[in-house]
Design a protein around this motif. Structure first.
Motif, PDB file in Angstrom:
ATOM      1  N   ASP A 192       0.742  -1.366  -0.146  1.00  0.00           N
ATOM      2  CA  ASP A 192       0.188  -0.075  -0.095  1.00  0.00           C
ATOM      3  C   ASP A 192       0.699   1.214  -0.120  1.00  0.00           C
ATOM      4  O   ASP A 192       0.413   2.493  -0.581  1.00  0.00           O
ATOM      5  CB  ASP A 192      -0.807   0.048   1.003  1.00  0.00           C
ATOM      6  N   HIS A 193       2.075   1.102   0.468  1.00  0.00           N
ATOM      7  CA  HIS A 193       2.973   2.289   0.735  1.00  0.00           C
ATOM      8  C   HIS A 193       4.347   1.855   0.371  1.00  0.00           C
ATOM      9  O   HIS A 193       4.835   1.015   0.962  1.00  0.00           O
ATOM     10  CB  HIS A 193       2.799   2.865   2.133  1.00  0.00           C
ATOM     11  N   ALA A 194       4.984   2.494  -0.531  1.00  0.00           N
ATOM     12  CA  ALA A 194       6.680   2.199  -0.907  1.00  0.00           C
ATOM     13  C   ALA A 194       7.273   3.389  -0.142  1.00  0.00           C
ATOM     14  O   ALA A 194       7.058   4.539  -0.504  1.00  0.00           O
ATOM     15  CB  ALA A 194       6.689   2.258  -2.359  1.00  0.00           C
ATOM     16  N   ILE A 195       8.187   2.947   0.628  1.00  0.00           N
ATOM     17  CA  ILE A 195       9.148   4.128   1.122  1.00  0.00           C
ATOM     18  C   ILE A 195      10.639   4.074   0.628  1.00  0.00           C
ATOM     19  O   ILE A 195      11.072   2.871   0.670  1.00  0.00           O
ATOM     20  CB  ILE A 195       9.189   3.606   2.781  1.00  0.00           C
ATOM     21  N   ASP A 196      10.949   4.985  -0.133  1.00  0.00           N
ATOM     22  CA  ASP A 196      12.323   5.156  -0.647  1.00  0.00           C
ATOM     23  C   ASP A 196      13.285   5.336   0.390  1.00  0.00           C
ATOM     24  O   ASP A 196      13.453   6.483   0.878  1.00  0.00           O
ATOM     25  CB  ASP A 196      12.213   6.127  -1.691  1.00  0.00           C
TER      26      ASP A 196
END
Length: 213
Positions: A192-196
């Motif tokens: 749901d959420h991609a964190i770089d």
């Protein structure tokens, strides 16, 4: 059978092609004709001797934990599989057997699963180590439930991609760390959420995403 073996621990230059006896399956075992063997970090760690504290290994040593192929022979008492079945497996390398870098691999039938419908051997060979590791973390240890928030650290790796899918299947909301180039990949697998992790402070992003922890 032909196999890639090492005669001592060290670098990749130690690999050599060799002819070794094909092991016949004993009671509760199956012999698989290898179509594909996957390569895992554990393989180079084993090659360099880092897994030597688990047991004493005999040389020449055949490496490889993952394989996909066709059942060639079944041992006494095996009723779940028969010759010709398409399967994936973990090798018995840590328990004294040969690894999967060979034309055949002999394993306990309990380590074998049918090749999932719709997958070819190449894709199937990537399942055992990554899938089992992720399952152990998400299901066995994490006991993830619907409504929970789950962070998969290293979401674009083999274990991470399985973990995302397992957590989503359990009904969780999932965030995954990855580089910017893999953001769409982890989302495609359900994150749901991609964190770089290459930009900004991951901890701050997580605290904003899941303030309750």
């Amino acid at each position: 059978m032909r196999a890639m073996v090492i005669d001592s621990y060290g670098g990749p230059e130690l690999f050599r092609a060799a002819d070794i006896p094909t092991v016949r399956p004993g009671p509760g075992e199956v012999l698989i004709r290898t179509a594909y063997a996957a390569v895992n970090p554990a393989d180079w760690k084993q090659r360099e001797g880092m897994l030597g504290n688990f047991r004493e290994f005999a040389f020449p040593l055949v490496l490889g934990f993952d394989a996909a192929g066709i059942i060639a022979e079944v041992g006494e008492g095996v009723t779940r599989f028969r010759p010709g079945d398409r399967v994936v497996t973990l090798s018995d390398q840590l328990w004294g057997g040969h690894g999967s870098y060979a034309e055949h691999v002999c394993v306990r039938a309990s380590r074998v699963q049918p090749l999932p419908r719709g997958l070819d051997f190449r894709a199937g060979a990537t399942i055992p180590v990554g899938g089992a590791t992720a399952y152990g973390a998400v299901v066995d240890m994490g006991r993830v439930r619907a409504g929970e928030r789950v962070l998969v650290n290293g979401g674009a790796g083999s274990v991470g991609l399985f973990a995302i899918q397992l957590a989503k299947a359990a009904g969780a909301t999932v965030a995954a760390t990855c580089s910017a180039r893999n953001a769409e990949l982890v989302r495609a697998y359900g994150a749901d959420h991609a964190i770089d992790y290459t930009r900004g402070n991951v901890l701050n992003v997580l605290q904003a995403w899941a303030p309750a922890g």
